[in-house]
Motif scaffolding. Sequence first.
Motif, PDB file in Angstrom:
ATOM      1  N   SER A   1       0.848  -1.202   0.000  1.00  0.00           N
ATOM      2  CA  SER A   1       0.000   0.000   0.000  1.00  0.00           C
ATOM      3  C   SER A   1       0.874   1.239   0.000  1.00  0.00           C
ATOM      4  N   ALA A   2       1.927   1.228   0.846  1.00  0.00           N
ATOM      5  CA  ALA A   2       2.777   2.409   0.993  1.00  0.00           C
ATOM      6  C   ALA A   2       3.504   2.727  -0.310  1.00  0.00           C
ATOM      7  N   VAL A   3       4.094   1.715  -0.929  1.00  0.00           N
ATOM      8  CA  VAL A   3       4.853   1.978  -2.154  1.00  0.00           C
ATOM      9  C   VAL A   3       3.893   2.380  -3.288  1.00  0.00           C
ATOM     10  N   ALA A   4       2.697   1.792  -3.306  1.00  0.00           N
ATOM     11  CA  ALA A   4       1.723   2.174  -4.342  1.00  0.00           C
ATOM     12  C   ALA A   4       1.333   3.643  -4.169  1.00  0.00           C
ATOM     13  N   LEU A   5       1.128   4.073  -2.939  1.00  0.00           N
ATOM     14  CA  LEU A   5       0.805   5.491  -2.696  1.00  0.00           C
ATOM     15  C   LEU A   5       1.963   6.386  -3.133  1.00  0.00           C
ATOM     16  N   ALA A   6       3.195   5.951  -2.784  1.00  0.00           N
ATOM     17  CA  ALA A   6       4.366   6.756  -3.152  1.00  0.00           C
ATOM     18  C   ALA A   6       4.469   6.873  -4.678  1.00  0.00           C
ATOM     19  N   THR A   7       4.159   5.781  -5.370  1.00  0.00           N
ATOM     20  CA  THR A   7       4.205   5.798  -6.835  1.00  0.00           C
ATOM     21  C   THR A   7       3.175   6.776  -7.389  1.00  0.00           C
ATOM     22  N   ALA A   8       1.947   6.614  -6.915  1.00  0.00           N
ATOM     23  CA  ALA A   8       0.862   7.431  -7.473  1.00  0.00           C
ATOM     24  C   ALA A   8       1.055   8.909  -7.153  1.00  0.00           C
ATOM     25  N   LEU A   9       1.615   9.204  -5.988  1.00  0.00           N
ATOM     26  CA  LEU A   9       1.784  10.609  -5.583  1.00  0.00           C
ATOM     27  C   LEU A   9       3.113  11.188  -6.058  1.00  0.00           C
ATOM     28  N   SER A  10       3.940  10.369  -6.739  1.00  0.00           N
ATOM     29  CA  SER A  10       5.316  10.756  -7.108  1.00  0.00           C
ATOM     30  C   SER A  10       6.033  11.300  -5.875  1.00  0.00           C
TER      31      SER A  10
ATOM     32  N   LEU B   1       6.985  -3.107  -7.010  1.00  0.00           N
ATOM     33  CA  LEU B   1       6.521  -1.772  -7.408  1.00  0.00           C
ATOM     34  C   LEU B   1       7.669  -0.770  -7.387  1.00  0.00           C
ATOM     35  N   ALA B   2       8.469  -0.819  -6.320  1.00  0.00           N
ATOM     36  CA  ALA B   2       9.582   0.132  -6.195  1.00  0.00           C
ATOM     37  C   ALA B   2      10.547  -0.060  -7.356  1.00  0.00           C
ATOM     38  N   ARG B   3      10.792  -1.304  -7.720  1.00  0.00           N
ATOM     39  CA  ARG B   3      11.714  -1.594  -8.821  1.00  0.00           C
ATOM     40  C   ARG B   3      11.149  -1.074 -10.144  1.00  0.00           C
ATOM     41  N   ASN B   4       9.865  -1.362 -10.363  1.00  0.00           N
ATOM     42  CA  ASN B   4       9.287  -0.985 -11.655  1.00  0.00           C
ATOM     43  C   ASN B   4       9.175   0.519 -11.838  1.00  0.00           C
ATOM     44  N   TYR B   5       8.820   1.211 -10.764  1.00  0.00           N
ATOM     45  CA  TYR B   5       8.531   2.644 -10.920  1.00  0.00           C
ATOM     46  C   TYR B   5       9.646   3.524 -10.359  1.00  0.00           C
ATOM     47  N   GLY B   6      10.754   2.896  -9.930  1.00  0.00           N
ATOM     48  CA  GLY B   6      11.890   3.676  -9.457  1.00  0.00           C
ATOM     49  C   GLY B   6      11.598   4.477  -8.191  1.00  0.00           C
TER      50      GLY B   6
ATOM     51  N   LYS C   1      12.886   2.926 -14.480  1.00  0.00           N
ATOM     52  CA  LYS C   1      11.852   3.850 -14.043  1.00  0.00           C
ATOM     53  C   LYS C   1      10.779   3.865 -15.110  1.00  0.00           C
ATOM     54  N   ARG C   2       9.752   3.098 -14.847  1.00  0.00           N
ATOM     55  CA  ARG C   2       8.661   2.976 -15.792  1.00  0.00           C
ATOM     56  C   ARG C   2       7.658   4.083 -15.472  1.00  0.00           C
ATOM     57  N   SER C   3       6.972   4.595 -16.481  1.00  0.00           N
ATOM     58  CA  SER C   3       5.939   5.569 -16.130  1.00  0.00           C
ATOM     59  C   SER C   3       4.617   4.830 -15.966  1.00  0.00           C
ATOM     60  N   LEU C   4       3.710   5.456 -15.247  1.00  0.00           N
ATOM     61  CA  LEU C   4       2.427   4.821 -14.969  1.00  0.00           C
ATOM     62  C   LEU C   4       1.675   4.558 -16.266  1.00  0.00           C
ATOM     63  N   GLY C   5       1.355   3.290 -16.504  1.00  0.00           N
ATOM     64  CA  GLY C   5       0.647   2.966 -17.748  1.00  0.00           C
ATOM     65  C   GLY C   5      -0.831   2.789 -17.495  1.00  0.00           C
ATOM     66  N   ARG C   6      -1.505   2.280 -18.504  1.00  0.00           N
ATOM     67  CA  ARG C   6      -2.951   2.091 -18.338  1.00  0.00           C
ATOM     68  C   ARG C   6      -3.278   0.674 -17.865  1.00  0.00           C
ATOM     69  N   ASP C   7      -2.227  -0.177 -17.764  1.00  0.00           N
ATOM     70  CA  ASP C   7      -2.477  -1.594 -17.481  1.00  0.00           C
ATOM     71  C   ASP C   7      -2.893  -1.860 -16.041  1.00  0.00           C
ATOM     72  N   GLY C   8      -2.759  -0.909 -15.157  1.00  0.00           N
ATOM     73  CA  GLY C   8      -2.993  -1.159 -13.740  1.00  0.00           C
ATOM     74  C   GLY C   8      -1.654  -1.138 -13.044  1.00  0.00           C
ATOM     75  N   LEU C   9      -1.631  -0.444 -11.888  1.00  0.00           N
ATOM     76  CA  LEU C   9      -0.382  -0.205 -11.181  1.00  0.00           C
ATOM     77  C   LEU C   9       0.441  -1.474 -10.971  1.00  0.00           C
ATOM     78  N   GLU C  10      -0.219  -2.512 -10.442  1.00  0.00           N
ATOM     79  CA  GLU C  10       0.521  -3.742 -10.136  1.00  0.00           C
ATOM     80  C   GLU C  10       0.446  -4.740 -11.289  1.00  0.00           C
ATOM     81  N   LEU C  11      -0.191  -4.382 -12.363  1.00  0.00           N
ATOM     82  CA  LEU C  11      -0.385  -5.366 -13.417  1.00  0.00           C
ATOM     83  C   LEU C  11       0.421  -5.093 -14.669  1.00  0.00           C
TER      84      LEU C  11
END
Length: 585
Positions: free
Chosen positions: A160-169, A222-227, A249-259
């Motif tokens: 949850s924490a890393v997903a929030l960090a990703t979404a909030l940059s 998640l941390a690896r994929n989104y840096g 460092k991947r950018s957020l795509g349309r596939d779903g954060l974890e998918l």
Amino acid sequence: MALLVQKFGGTSVGSVKRIQAVAKRVASSRELGHELVIVVSAMGHTTDELTCLAEAISSNPPQREMDMLLATGEQVSIALLSIALHELGVQAISMTGSQVGIVTESSHGRARILEVKTERIKNRLEEGYVVVVAGFQGTSLSSGGTAEITTLGRGGSDTSAVALATALSADACEIYTDVPGVLTTDPRKVADAKLMPSLSCDEMLELASLGAAVLHPRAVELARNYGVKLKVRSSWTNDPGTTLTSESKRSLGRDGLELGRPVDGVELVEGQAVLGLSHVPDQPGVAADLFEKLSNAGVNVDLIIQATHEGNSNDITFTVNEEELPKARTICMSVLSQMGGELLAQSGMSKLSISGAGIMGRPGIAATLFDTLSRKGINLRLIATSEVKVSCVIDKSLGPKGMRAVGDAFELDEHQIQVNPGANGIGEPEVRGIALDPDQAQVSVRGVPDKPGTAAALCTALADAGISLDAIVQSERQQKDGSRDISFTLKKNDRQNAGKALAPLLAKWPGAQVEDGPEITRVSAVGAGMPATPGTAARMFRALAQAKINIAMIATSEIRTSCVVAKKDGLVALKAVHDCFKLGE
Ligand code: ADP
Ligand code: ASP
Ligand code: MG
């Protein structure tokens, strides 16, 4: 001023006192001017206690109701922490997963995060609030369009924490826990485990999936994929802890954060040779003798695979560069002349691998790889799996055809396909950390047909039931009817479902049967420098032999070596391996 996501685990918020201590810590970060999103777990052992309550009523409670129940644990902590922050004069507001808009798949109990809505959090941050978010939970839209509470799987607050960090940059994501950071092994099991100031996400992904519970593997993925800049720190001290590094460092795509795309590369390494020793004695020291001799002769071994077979003898298979085959063959012959057994050596092979952080926990990926190759009539001589890579050894003449088919199957671009890339891991430590996983079971399927598609069929059947295999090993020896054995390890909890999933296949394979191995545990060494350092595996096998521990199964991949040993030997094995790489010094 930075935007930080800070996560506090169960022990860190285990009592009123601890919650007040966390509140103080948050208040001082706030005084420094940081914008803060705080993620918390349920207090102490709350999640276990809630699970016990449900199990006292039903041996098979509905998953939806379990999620309703377990999600309450985190709701208690967010409210209490917000109250504690108010007490300190800090403006704070708590939010559940659904209030934030953490949108997940609908699979209860193990939902992956599709999207994190940020508007509500951002508005509150702008107003000067500390936002306290419930970890481990989200919300899914059921087919009828109604919202349902989901949970992410045990330990999921990290994710949850890393997903929030990703979404909030966010500028960083800090995981506060009850140990000083990531250590060379679990400090509760080995007293002299040492803190690692930094390690790569690839290494952490392997360690986390092989039993190092300090981080949820999906958080590392998640941390690896989104840096995301990820740190693990003690919630008791101000020490810097461990920093995890990642290149991509991947950018957020349309596939779903974890998918997002699970596979991001395919690689073909040509000029490989396979040496298969069968019917060698099943006793401590055999693997150590063999691989020490190879290492002393300067032979760099790549993959190693071993399983025990009927009559309690072992098959050991390994790969080397083709030029090393004559030397390796001579050494094998001399070892076999002392202890008995047969050798089958084969040159003209290639190693075909797929890699990507999303392979973990998605058994369908390996199944797709095997199936793609079998459809092209390509037989798999050897399989090695890890959390970030699956490799197959195949006939060299079929390599290019296999590579193209696999590239197509995973929709890879030209630049993601590599032939004979240079060596990895030069200058990195051969072993960084050791993990122990007591939750594995060992299973063999005896008498499976030796033809393309067998491993694919087995993995697909298990993947369809959501079951991931760890080591998967085909025997060297063939029965009189040409059949072989396939052994694998899987999560203990999946054993029953695996039996059901395999039943239709067994009905198609006359004479094949499933056999359970003894109670086991798995000890693994992980290090980015492993491929560039000859003899790492030999040192690990020798350490186990000196501790008089027999190795039931060996499986390696690029940056890890795992040995399956009897359950009773687990702790001794962990200490022996930790010592032999001098990690406590
Ligand atoms: P939290 O409740 O904070 O999420 P966890 O219990 O999930 O904490 O994770 C922290 C625990 O992970 C530690 O107490 C430690 O026993 C265990 N652990 C296992 N392997 C390691 C390791 N390599 N480094 C640090 N801790 C580890
Ligand atoms: N409370 C959940 C668990 O105990 C999630 C977490 O702590 O990360 O598994
Ligand atoms: Mg945890």
